[in-house]
Design a protein around this motif. Structure first.
Motif, PDB file in Angstrom:
ATOM      1  N   SER A   1      -3.780  -4.250  -1.819  1.00  0.00           N
ATOM      2  CA  SER A   1      -2.829  -5.311  -2.098  1.00  0.00           C
ATOM      3  C   SER A   1      -2.750  -6.270  -0.924  1.00  0.00           C
ATOM      4  CB  SER A   1      -1.454  -4.708  -2.383  1.00  0.00           C
ATOM      5  OG  SER A   1      -0.949  -4.109  -1.224  1.00  0.00           O
ATOM      6  N   HIS A   2      -3.036  -5.751   0.242  1.00  0.00           N
ATOM      7  CA  HIS A   2      -3.018  -6.633   1.406  1.00  0.00           C
ATOM      8  C   HIS A   2      -4.152  -7.621   1.367  1.00  0.00           C
ATOM      9  CE1 HIS A   2       0.078  -5.673   4.275  1.00  0.00           C
ATOM     10  NE2 HIS A   2       0.153  -4.563   3.607  1.00  0.00           N
ATOM     11  N   ALA A   3      -5.324  -7.113   0.978  1.00  0.00           N
ATOM     12  CA  ALA A   3      -6.485  -7.989   0.940  1.00  0.00           C
ATOM     13  C   ALA A   3      -6.232  -9.156  -0.010  1.00  0.00           C
ATOM     14  CB  ALA A   3      -7.705  -7.203   0.511  1.00  0.00           C
ATOM     15  N   LEU A   4      -5.386  -8.927  -1.011  1.00  0.00           N
ATOM     16  CA  LEU A   4      -5.104  -9.980  -1.976  1.00  0.00           C
ATOM     17  C   LEU A   4      -4.325 -11.120  -1.347  1.00  0.00           C
ATOM     18  CD1 LEU A   4      -4.019  -8.036  -5.157  1.00  0.00           C
ATOM     19  CD2 LEU A   4      -6.137  -9.265  -4.766  1.00  0.00           C
ATOM     20  N   HIS A   5      -3.530 -10.785  -0.392  1.00  0.00           N
ATOM     21  CA  HIS A   5      -2.578 -11.777   0.089  1.00  0.00           C
ATOM     22  C   HIS A   5      -3.091 -12.589   1.255  1.00  0.00           C
ATOM     23  CE1 HIS A   5      -0.166  -9.828  -2.708  1.00  0.00           C
ATOM     24  NE2 HIS A   5       0.024  -8.752  -1.992  1.00  0.00           N
ATOM     25  N   SER A   6      -4.326 -12.402   1.617  1.00  0.00           N
ATOM     26  CA  SER A   6      -4.815 -13.150   2.756  1.00  0.00           C
ATOM     27  C   SER A   6      -6.311 -13.357   2.614  1.00  0.00           C
ATOM     28  CB  SER A   6      -4.505 -12.383   4.036  1.00  0.00           C
ATOM     29  OG  SER A   6      -5.208 -12.963   5.092  1.00  0.00           O
ATOM     30  N   ASP A   7      -6.778 -14.413   3.202  1.00  0.00           N
ATOM     31  CA  ASP A   7      -8.206 -14.692   3.126  1.00  0.00           C
ATOM     32  C   ASP A   7      -8.997 -13.882   4.135  1.00  0.00           C
ATOM     33  OD1 ASP A   7      -7.887 -18.144   2.179  1.00  0.00           O
ATOM     34  OD2 ASP A   7      -8.005 -16.322   1.019  1.00  0.00           O
ATOM     35  N   THR A   8      -8.315 -13.346   5.117  1.00  0.00           N
ATOM     36  CA  THR A   8      -9.036 -12.531   6.087  1.00  0.00           C
ATOM     37  C   THR A   8      -9.286 -11.175   5.465  1.00  0.00           C
ATOM     38  OG1 THR A   8      -6.932 -11.869   7.011  1.00  0.00           O
ATOM     39  CG2 THR A   8      -8.081 -13.663   8.120  1.00  0.00           C
ATOM     40  N   HIS A   9     -10.500 -10.702   5.562  1.00  0.00           N
ATOM     41  CA  HIS A   9     -10.855  -9.478   4.842  1.00  0.00           C
ATOM     42  C   HIS A   9     -10.777  -8.239   5.720  1.00  0.00           C
ATOM     43  CE1 HIS A   9     -12.086 -11.754   1.390  1.00  0.00           C
ATOM     44  NE2 HIS A   9     -12.706 -12.564   2.196  1.00  0.00           N
ATOM     45  N   ASP A  10     -10.615  -8.430   6.999  1.00  0.00           N
ATOM     46  CA  ASP A  10     -10.778  -7.296   7.896  1.00  0.00           C
ATOM     47  C   ASP A  10      -9.459  -6.772   8.431  1.00  0.00           C
ATOM     48  OD1 ASP A  10     -10.372  -9.660   9.170  1.00  0.00           O
ATOM     49  OD2 ASP A  10     -11.387  -9.046  11.009  1.00  0.00           O
ATOM     50  N   HIS A  11      -8.370  -7.092   7.763  1.00  0.00           N
ATOM     51  CA  HIS A  11      -7.108  -6.677   8.357  1.00  0.00           C
ATOM     52  C   HIS A  11      -6.448  -5.596   7.534  1.00  0.00           C
ATOM     53  CE1 HIS A  11      -4.111  -8.205   5.552  1.00  0.00           C
ATOM     54  NE2 HIS A  11      -5.083  -8.971   5.191  1.00  0.00           N
ATOM     55  N   GLY A  12      -5.671  -4.808   8.191  1.00  0.00           N
ATOM     56  CA  GLY A  12      -4.971  -3.763   7.477  1.00  0.00           C
ATOM     57  C   GLY A  12      -3.527  -3.657   7.897  1.00  0.00           C
ATOM     58  N   HIS A  13      -3.120  -4.474   8.833  1.00  0.00           N
ATOM     59  CA  HIS A  13      -1.734  -4.374   9.310  1.00  0.00           C
ATOM     60  C   HIS A  13      -0.878  -5.439   8.655  1.00  0.00           C
ATOM     61  CE1 HIS A  13      -4.181  -2.786  12.602  1.00  0.00           C
ATOM     62  NE2 HIS A  13      -4.746  -3.965  12.609  1.00  0.00           N
ATOM     63  N   ASP A  14       0.413  -5.236   8.782  1.00  0.00           N
ATOM     64  CA  ASP A  14       1.363  -6.172   8.198  1.00  0.00           C
ATOM     65  C   ASP A  14       1.326  -7.527   8.874  1.00  0.00           C
ATOM     66  OD1 ASP A  14       2.082  -3.972   6.851  1.00  0.00           O
ATOM     67  OD2 ASP A  14       3.915  -3.581   8.005  1.00  0.00           O
ATOM     68  N   ASP A  15       1.192  -7.507  10.159  1.00  0.00           N
ATOM     69  CA  ASP A  15       1.457  -8.745  10.905  1.00  0.00           C
ATOM     70  C   ASP A  15       0.292  -9.729  10.885  1.00  0.00           C
ATOM     71  OD1 ASP A  15       0.993  -7.213  14.187  1.00  0.00           O
ATOM     72  OD2 ASP A  15       0.106  -6.851  12.249  1.00  0.00           O
ATOM     73  N   HIS A  16      -0.760  -9.402  10.158  1.00  0.00           N
ATOM     74  CA  HIS A  16      -1.867 -10.353  10.108  1.00  0.00           C
ATOM     75  C   HIS A  16      -1.855 -11.185   8.843  1.00  0.00           C
ATOM     76  CE1 HIS A  16      -4.359  -9.349  13.623  1.00  0.00           C
ATOM     77  NE2 HIS A  16      -3.627  -8.265  13.581  1.00  0.00           N
ATOM     78  N   GLY A  17      -1.504 -10.563   7.733  1.00  0.00           N
ATOM     79  CA  GLY A  17      -1.491 -11.296   6.476  1.00  0.00           C
ATOM     80  C   GLY A  17      -0.392 -12.334   6.501  1.00  0.00           C
ATOM     81  N   GLY A  18      -0.701 -13.537   5.970  1.00  0.00           N
ATOM     82  CA  GLY A  18       0.283 -14.612   6.079  1.00  0.00           C
ATOM     83  C   GLY A  18       1.517 -14.314   5.269  1.00  0.00           C
ATOM     84  N   ALA A  19       1.321 -13.959   3.991  1.00  0.00           N
ATOM     85  CA  ALA A  19       2.465 -13.725   3.140  1.00  0.00           C
ATOM     86  C   ALA A  19       2.863 -12.256   3.160  1.00  0.00           C
ATOM     87  CB  ALA A  19       2.151 -14.152   1.725  1.00  0.00           C
ATOM     88  N   ALA A  20       2.315 -11.512   4.101  1.00  0.00           N
ATOM     89  CA  ALA A  20       2.601 -10.084   4.137  1.00  0.00           C
ATOM     90  C   ALA A  20       4.048  -9.838   4.540  1.00  0.00           C
ATOM     91  CB  ALA A  20       1.680  -9.391   5.118  1.00  0.00           C
ATOM     92  N   HIS A  21       4.459  -8.613   4.360  1.00  0.00           N
ATOM     93  CA  HIS A  21       5.834  -8.264   4.677  1.00  0.00           C
ATOM     94  C   HIS A  21       5.990  -8.133   6.174  1.00  0.00           C
ATOM     95  CE1 HIS A  21       4.767  -6.898   0.710  1.00  0.00           C
ATOM     96  NE2 HIS A  21       3.938  -6.072   1.279  1.00  0.00           N
ATOM     97  N   GLY A  22       7.215  -8.368   6.637  1.00  0.00           N
ATOM     98  CA  GLY A  22       7.471  -8.155   8.048  1.00  0.00           C
ATOM     99  C   GLY A  22       7.761  -6.687   8.280  1.00  0.00           C
ATOM    100  N   SER A  23       8.176  -6.373   9.498  1.00  0.00           N
ATOM    101  CA  SER A  23       8.576  -5.003   9.780  1.00  0.00           C
ATOM    102  C   SER A  23      10.091  -4.925   9.684  1.00  0.00           C
ATOM    103  CB  SER A  23       8.113  -4.619  11.179  1.00  0.00           C
ATOM    104  OG  SER A  23       8.734  -5.451  12.119  1.00  0.00           O
ATOM    105  N   LEU A  24      10.596  -3.685   9.717  1.00  0.00           N
ATOM    106  CA  LEU A  24      12.047  -3.507   9.671  1.00  0.00           C
ATOM    107  C   LEU A  24      12.698  -4.247  10.833  1.00  0.00           C
ATOM    108  CD1 LEU A  24      14.483  -2.053   8.423  1.00  0.00           C
ATOM    109  CD2 LEU A  24      14.029  -0.154   9.959  1.00  0.00           C
ATOM    110  N   LYS A  25      12.046  -4.167  11.982  1.00  0.00           N
ATOM    111  CA  LYS A  25      12.587  -4.809  13.188  1.00  0.00           C
ATOM    112  C   LYS A  25      12.701  -6.318  12.992  1.00  0.00           C
ATOM    113  CE  LYS A  25      11.579  -5.280  18.048  1.00  0.00           C
ATOM    114  NZ  LYS A  25      10.435  -5.308  18.953  1.00  0.00           N
ATOM    115  N   SER A  26      11.643  -6.927  12.453  1.00  0.00           N
ATOM    116  CA  SER A  26      11.659  -8.385  12.316  1.00  0.00           C
ATOM    117  C   SER A  26      12.718  -8.818  11.304  1.00  0.00           C
ATOM    118  CB  SER A  26      10.277  -8.894  11.921  1.00  0.00           C
ATOM    119  OG  SER A  26      10.022  -8.687  10.559  1.00  0.00           O
TER     120      SER A  26
END
Lengths: 130, 210
Positions: free
Chosen positions: A5-30
């Motif tokens: 689902s992450h790969a869907l939300h960003s054009d970068t294909h090599d990421h797996g963390h939250d903080d790289h995807g543009g429309a990805a979710h933030g962390s609880l802290k943020s």
């Protein structure tokens, strides 16, 4: 599934963390930081206006406007997760374009209509009546 | 000539199927598309704000913001919307961990805060209309009801959307499509909170200072 689902939300294909995807979710802290800042930035203008802590209304209005602008930026960063990388920067481009349009429309309308009001023939001015 | 063309087409058929079509998974451009929709929505609100800015002082000898607005109620309303924003954020975080029950719970809480917001706003409207401050009363009130009403309408549709997605999630689980839809609604919901910052600042707070 998660990385899918992450790969869907960003054009970068090599990421797996939250903080790289543009429309990805933030962390609880943020989210909590964003919420805390929003509460402060909402409470101050309401307190200023409700108590009249600053006698000069123009100064109060200016502070209220500045705090609103700051809060909008806080929401953009912490809740809407805006950054310059998401969708290869196209979300940022779309937003900058929108901001320019909004500024032109708002300042233009207010400026033109203000001057129209000033240059009107003096008629019965309803707004001055009690 | 025609034969040659046919042969060429047949030989190079795979090339004519542009690779782009299959390169992106379904919904890859949805987030950008939805963002652009939000930006166009932002322009609608900008026009309504401009209208309010121009007409907001024309009371037609009717009631002014000071006579009508109750800042305590507006502060309560703002709190409701802010809380619904953070609870939606929690829903997104639990969705990330694929905890379907918790996601649904946070979505439900978000919905309740949204309902509380709408309820308070409608109470305020009803109170104003009861006092004779209807949209027909003055240009100030026309533009006020249009601006704040449009925001309220957005929240209403957001709630309808929220319930729809909760049913979808309950029936089909946190599928890729449902996750994408929930993320779109997340952006919509947070966007409405951003617009509300403009509303309580320009309409209510600056209205009381006028």
């Amino acid at each position: 599934m998660t990385s899918d689902s992450h790969a869907l939300h960003s054009d970068t294909h090599d990421h797996g963390h939250d903080d790289h995807g543009g429309a990805a979710h933030g962390s609880l802290k943020s989210y909590l930081i964003g919420f805390g800042l929003s509460v402060i930035l909402t409470a101050i203008p309401f307190w200023l206006v409700m108590t009249g802590a600053i006698a000069d209304k123009a100064v109060t209005a200016l502070i209220v406007l500045v705090l609103a602008a700051v809060q909008i930026v806080v929401h953009m960063i912490y809740f809407l997760h805006m950054n310059t990388r998401s969708e290869n920067g196209w979300t940022m481009m779309a937003m900058i374009f929108t901001v320019i349009m909004v500024v032109i429309a708002l300042t233009g309308s207010l400026w033109v209509m203000h001057h129209l009001n000033i240059n009107m023939m003096p008629m019965h001015d309803m707004s001055q009546m009690p | 000539m025609s034969v040659a063309t046919t042969i060429t087409t047949q030989d190079s058929e795979p090339i004519f199927h542009v690779v782009d079509e299959h390169d992106h998974p379904e919904g890859a451009s949805t987030m950008l598309g939805f963002w652009i929709y939000l930006m166009s929505d932002c322009l609608i609100f900008a026009m309504l704000f401009a209208t309010y800015g121009v007409l907001g002082g024309n009371y037609a000898a009717g009631p002014s913001p000071k006579d009508l607005f109750d800042l305590k109620l507006v502060a309560l309303n703002t709190t409701m919307l802010l809380l619904s924003s953070i609870t939606y954020g929690f829903a997104m975080l639990t969705m990330e961990k694929s905890k379907i029950g918790q996601t649904q719970l946070w979505l439900a809480i978000t919905g309740l805060f949204g309902l509380a917001f709408l309820g308070i706003e409608l109470t305020e409207f009803a109170h104003m209309i009861h006092e004779g401050a209807t949209p027909q009363r003055s240009a100030f009130l026309s533009s006020f009801f249009t601006l704040v009403g449009t925001h309220g309408l957005h929240v209403t549709f957001g709630l309808v959307w929220l319930v729809t997605l909760m049913v979808q999630t309950a029936r089909f689980g946190l599928t890729t499509a449902n996750r994408r839809r929930l993320m779109c609604l997340s952006m919509f919901w947070h966007f409405l909170d951003v617009v509300w910052i403009g509303v309580f600042t320009f309409v209510y707070l600056l209205g009381m200072l006028r």
